[in-house]
Design a protein around this motif. Structure first.
Motif, PDB file in Angstrom:
ATOM      1  N   MET A 178      11.553  12.221  -0.962  1.00 33.70           N
ATOM      2  CA  MET A 178      10.723  11.251  -1.672  1.00 33.70           C
ATOM      3  C   MET A 178       9.987  11.912  -2.837  1.00 33.70           C
ATOM      4  N   VAL A 179       9.527  13.123  -2.618  1.00 30.04           N
ATOM      5  CA  VAL A 179       8.861  13.863  -3.690  1.00 30.04           C
ATOM      6  C   VAL A 179       9.868  14.272  -4.754  1.00 30.04           C
ATOM      7  N   ALA A 180      11.021  14.790  -4.321  1.00 32.78           N
ATOM      8  CA  ALA A 180      12.017  15.322  -5.258  1.00 32.78           C
ATOM      9  C   ALA A 180      12.587  14.251  -6.177  1.00 32.78           C
ATOM     10  N   ASP A 181      12.772  13.023  -5.685  1.00 36.88           N
ATOM     11  CA  ASP A 181      13.411  11.993  -6.517  1.00 36.88           C
ATOM     12  C   ASP A 181      12.413  11.151  -7.317  1.00 36.88           C
ATOM     13  N   GLY A 182      11.118  11.504  -7.243  1.00 37.43           N
ATOM     14  CA  GLY A 182      10.112  10.810  -8.049  1.00 37.43           C
ATOM     15  C   GLY A 182       9.497   9.591  -7.394  1.00 37.43           C
ATOM     16  N   SER A 183       9.976   9.213  -6.214  1.00 32.36           N
ATOM     17  CA  SER A 183       9.449   8.013  -5.552  1.00 32.36           C
ATOM     18  C   SER A 183       8.004   8.188  -5.106  1.00 32.36           C
ATOM     19  N   TRP A 184       7.633   9.421  -4.763  1.00 33.40           N
ATOM     20  CA  TRP A 184       6.257   9.684  -4.322  1.00 33.40           C
ATOM     21  C   TRP A 184       5.284   9.452  -5.475  1.00 33.40           C
ATOM     22  N   ASP A 185       5.578  10.025  -6.633  1.00 32.15           N
ATOM     23  CA  ASP A 185       4.709   9.838  -7.807  1.00 32.15           C
ATOM     24  C   ASP A 185       4.608   8.366  -8.182  1.00 32.15           C
ATOM     25  N   ALA A 186       5.727   7.668  -8.126  1.00 32.51           N
ATOM     26  CA  ALA A 186       5.732   6.244  -8.477  1.00 32.51           C
ATOM     27  C   ALA A 186       4.836   5.450  -7.527  1.00 32.51           C
ATOM     28  N   ALA A 187       4.861   5.796  -6.244  1.00 30.81           N
ATOM     29  CA  ALA A 187       4.044   5.083  -5.257  1.00 30.81           C
ATOM     30  C   ALA A 187       2.557   5.361  -5.474  1.00 30.81           C
ATOM     31  N   VAL A 188       2.204   6.584  -5.847  1.00 33.47           N
ATOM     32  CA  VAL A 188       0.806   6.919  -6.138  1.00 33.47           C
ATOM     33  C   VAL A 188       0.302   6.099  -7.316  1.00 33.47           C
ATOM     34  N   LYS A 189       1.063   6.087  -8.394  1.00 34.56           N
ATOM     35  CA  LYS A 189       0.643   5.353  -9.597  1.00 34.56           C
ATOM     36  C   LYS A 189       0.540   3.854  -9.322  1.00 34.56           C
ATOM     37  N   LYS A 190       1.481   3.327  -8.583  1.00 36.84           N
ATOM     38  CA  LYS A 190       1.495   1.897  -8.285  1.00 36.84           C
ATOM     39  C   LYS A 190       0.273   1.469  -7.482  1.00 36.84           C
ATOM     40  N   ASN A 191      -0.119   2.265  -6.506  1.00 37.82           N
ATOM     41  CA  ASN A 191      -1.164   1.839  -5.580  1.00 37.82           C
ATOM     42  C   ASN A 191      -2.565   2.304  -5.940  1.00 37.82           C
ATOM     43  N   PHE A 192      -2.690   3.413  -6.680  1.00 39.71           N
ATOM     44  CA  PHE A 192      -4.007   3.969  -6.968  1.00 39.71           C
ATOM     45  C   PHE A 192      -4.344   4.024  -8.456  1.00 39.71           C
ATOM     46  N   GLY A 193      -3.370   3.841  -9.308  1.00 41.49           N
ATOM     47  CA  GLY A 193      -3.549   4.036 -10.737  1.00 41.49           C
ATOM     48  C   GLY A 193      -4.715   3.304 -11.369  1.00 41.49           C
ATOM     49  N   PRO A 194      -4.929   2.024 -11.065  1.00 41.71           N
ATOM     50  CA  PRO A 194      -6.008   1.279 -11.729  1.00 41.71           C
ATOM     51  C   PRO A 194      -7.399   1.848 -11.513  1.00 41.71           C
ATOM     52  N   ALA A 195      -7.595   2.713 -10.506  1.00 47.68           N
ATOM     53  CA  ALA A 195      -8.914   3.286 -10.240  1.00 47.68           C
ATOM     54  C   ALA A 195      -9.073   4.662 -10.894  1.00 47.68           C
ATOM     55  N   ASP A 196      -8.105   5.057 -11.737  1.00 50.00           N
ATOM     56  CA  ASP A 196      -8.148   6.363 -12.391  1.00 50.00           C
ATOM     57  C   ASP A 196      -8.219   7.482 -11.351  1.00 50.00           C
ATOM     58  N   TYR A 197      -7.401   7.351 -10.326  1.00 56.04           N
ATOM     59  CA  TYR A 197      -7.368   8.289  -9.205  1.00 56.04           C
ATOM     60  C   TYR A 197      -6.667   9.572  -9.635  1.00 56.04           C
ATOM     61  N   GLY A 247       0.805  -1.210   0.000  1.00 54.90           N
ATOM     62  CA  GLY A 247       0.000   0.000   0.000  1.00 54.90           C
ATOM     63  C   GLY A 247       0.841   1.262   0.000  1.00 54.90           C
ATOM     64  N   PHE A 248       0.193   2.378  -0.297  1.00 52.66           N
ATOM     65  CA  PHE A 248       0.875   3.662  -0.371  1.00 52.66           C
ATOM     66  C   PHE A 248       1.492   4.046   0.966  1.00 52.66           C
ATOM     67  N   ASP A 249       0.727   3.906   2.049  1.00 55.58           N
ATOM     68  CA  ASP A 249       1.275   4.235   3.369  1.00 55.58           C
ATOM     69  C   ASP A 249       2.479   3.360   3.696  1.00 55.58           C
ATOM     70  N   VAL A 250       2.424   2.097   3.290  1.00 51.59           N
ATOM     71  CA  VAL A 250       3.547   1.187   3.524  1.00 51.59           C
ATOM     72  C   VAL A 250       4.772   1.653   2.735  1.00 51.59           C
ATOM     73  N   ASP A 251       4.564   2.061   1.480  1.00 50.33           N
ATOM     74  CA  ASP A 251       5.678   2.532   0.658  1.00 50.33           C
ATOM     75  C   ASP A 251       6.281   3.815   1.218  1.00 50.33           C
ATOM     76  N   VAL A 252       5.415   4.727   1.675  1.00 47.54           N
ATOM     77  CA  VAL A 252       5.907   5.964   2.276  1.00 47.54           C
ATOM     78  C   VAL A 252       6.699   5.656   3.548  1.00 47.54           C
ATOM     79  N   ALA A 253       6.144   4.802   4.398  1.00 45.61           N
ATOM     80  CA  ALA A 253       6.808   4.466   5.661  1.00 45.61           C
ATOM     81  C   ALA A 253       8.147   3.771   5.419  1.00 45.61           C
ATOM     82  N   THR A 254       8.185   2.891   4.420  1.00 44.09           N
ATOM     83  CA  THR A 254       9.433   2.183   4.105  1.00 44.09           C
ATOM     84  C   THR A 254      10.498   3.158   3.621  1.00 44.09           C
ATOM     85  N   TYR A 255      10.101   4.119   2.787  1.00 39.67           N
ATOM     86  CA  TYR A 255      11.033   5.134   2.293  1.00 39.67           C
ATOM     87  C   TYR A 255      11.555   5.981   3.461  1.00 39.67           C
TER      88      TYR A 255
END
Length: 281
Positions: free
Chosen positions: A249-268, A64-72
């Protein structure tokens, strides 16, 4: 007294002192900014039951997104993923977990508000979510909040989301309370209910599950602002360090990648990454 016995006693006493000092140095697994005081483990609170955000899978892993953020964040604090001890942080327990030092920080759809900020500190925000409505992908009858009048609107028992819609936007909405979001989704899929409401990030996470891909869409109503922050103990020095990690996390693109990975299929349609310290009312 036998000198040999005295020597043994002295050795035993020295060992006991050393052991007590070692134990004192290790401390607890949480606390006021310790972040794994033993230089290895760190304890992080997340949700266990929210797909796309914080979910414990049947094989015992966490996604999940929170898990990815916490891991980073943990990585930036000096901890490998294997150092993280995940702990379930139910909504009603979050402040207590932090105040007792049971966790080092919490990333669990934790909206920042004044009442909570009296008890804990928040790093972030790291995501701006909104209350929204999930509908069937082929539904063209709900394009604005007032279209929910005379529609069956689902939410989980104890949630105020559906009542907020009925009170403020669609007084003729027919509220349906189910035990969990999965039940609401099944009802939505089968046409038993017409819409489901809660935070858009939570809705997107559920809709992104494999069995639901392509079946639902977010209405995009943005009925409220929910600023998700990372909770730490009051006065913890971790707040500043976590903020630095989130900015990276935002500056290196990891934040955007985590959003797309976890929410993308719902057209979020996510908001841009929020600026640290900026709370959108």
């Amino acid at each position: 007294m036998n000198p040999r016995k005295l020597t043994k006693a002295g050795v035993a006493a020295a060992a006991a002192v050393a052991l007590s000092l070692t134990a004192a140095g290790c401390g607890g697994d949480g606390g006021n900014g310790g972040a794994g005081a033993d230089g290895n483990k760190i304890t992080v609170g997340i949700k266990y039951d929210q797909p796309g955000l914080g979910l414990k899978t049947p094989d015992g892993t966490f996604t999940g997104f929170d898990v990815d953020v916490a891991t980073y964040v943990a990585k930036e604090l000096g901890h490998d993923p294997g150092d993280i001890e995940w702990k379930e942080a139910k909504s009603a327990d979050r402040e207590t977990l932090l105040q007792r030092g049971d966790v080092d920080f919490i990333a669990a759809t934790y909206s920042i508000n004044d009442e909570r900020a009296e008890k804990v500190d928040f790093a972030g925000p790291y995501l701006l979510a909104h209350q929204d409505v999930l509908i069937r992908a082929d539904d063209t009858s709900i394009t604005k909040p007032s279209d929910l009048n005379n529609k069956k609107l689902c939410s989980v028992t104890g949630s105020t989301s559906a009542q907020n819609v009925k009170t403020r936007l669609a007084p003729q909405a027919q509220l349906q309370e189910y035990g969990g979001y999965s039940e609401c989704l099944t009802g939505l899929e089968n046409g038993v209910v017409d819409a489901l409401t809660t935070d858009d990030s939570i809705l997107a996470g559920y809709a992104a599950q494999d069995e639901f891909k392509g079946k639902f869409k977010l209405a995009g109503f943005k009925l409220s602002n929910e600023n998700y922050g990372i909770g730490v103990q009051k006065g913890s020095e971790l707040k500043a360090r976590i903020n630095t990690a989130l900015e990276k996390m935002v500056a290196d693109g990891s934040w955007d990648a985590a959003v797309k990975k976890n929410f993308g299929p719902a057209d979020y349609k996510n908001e841009p990454a929020p600026k640290i310290g900026t709370i959108v009312k």
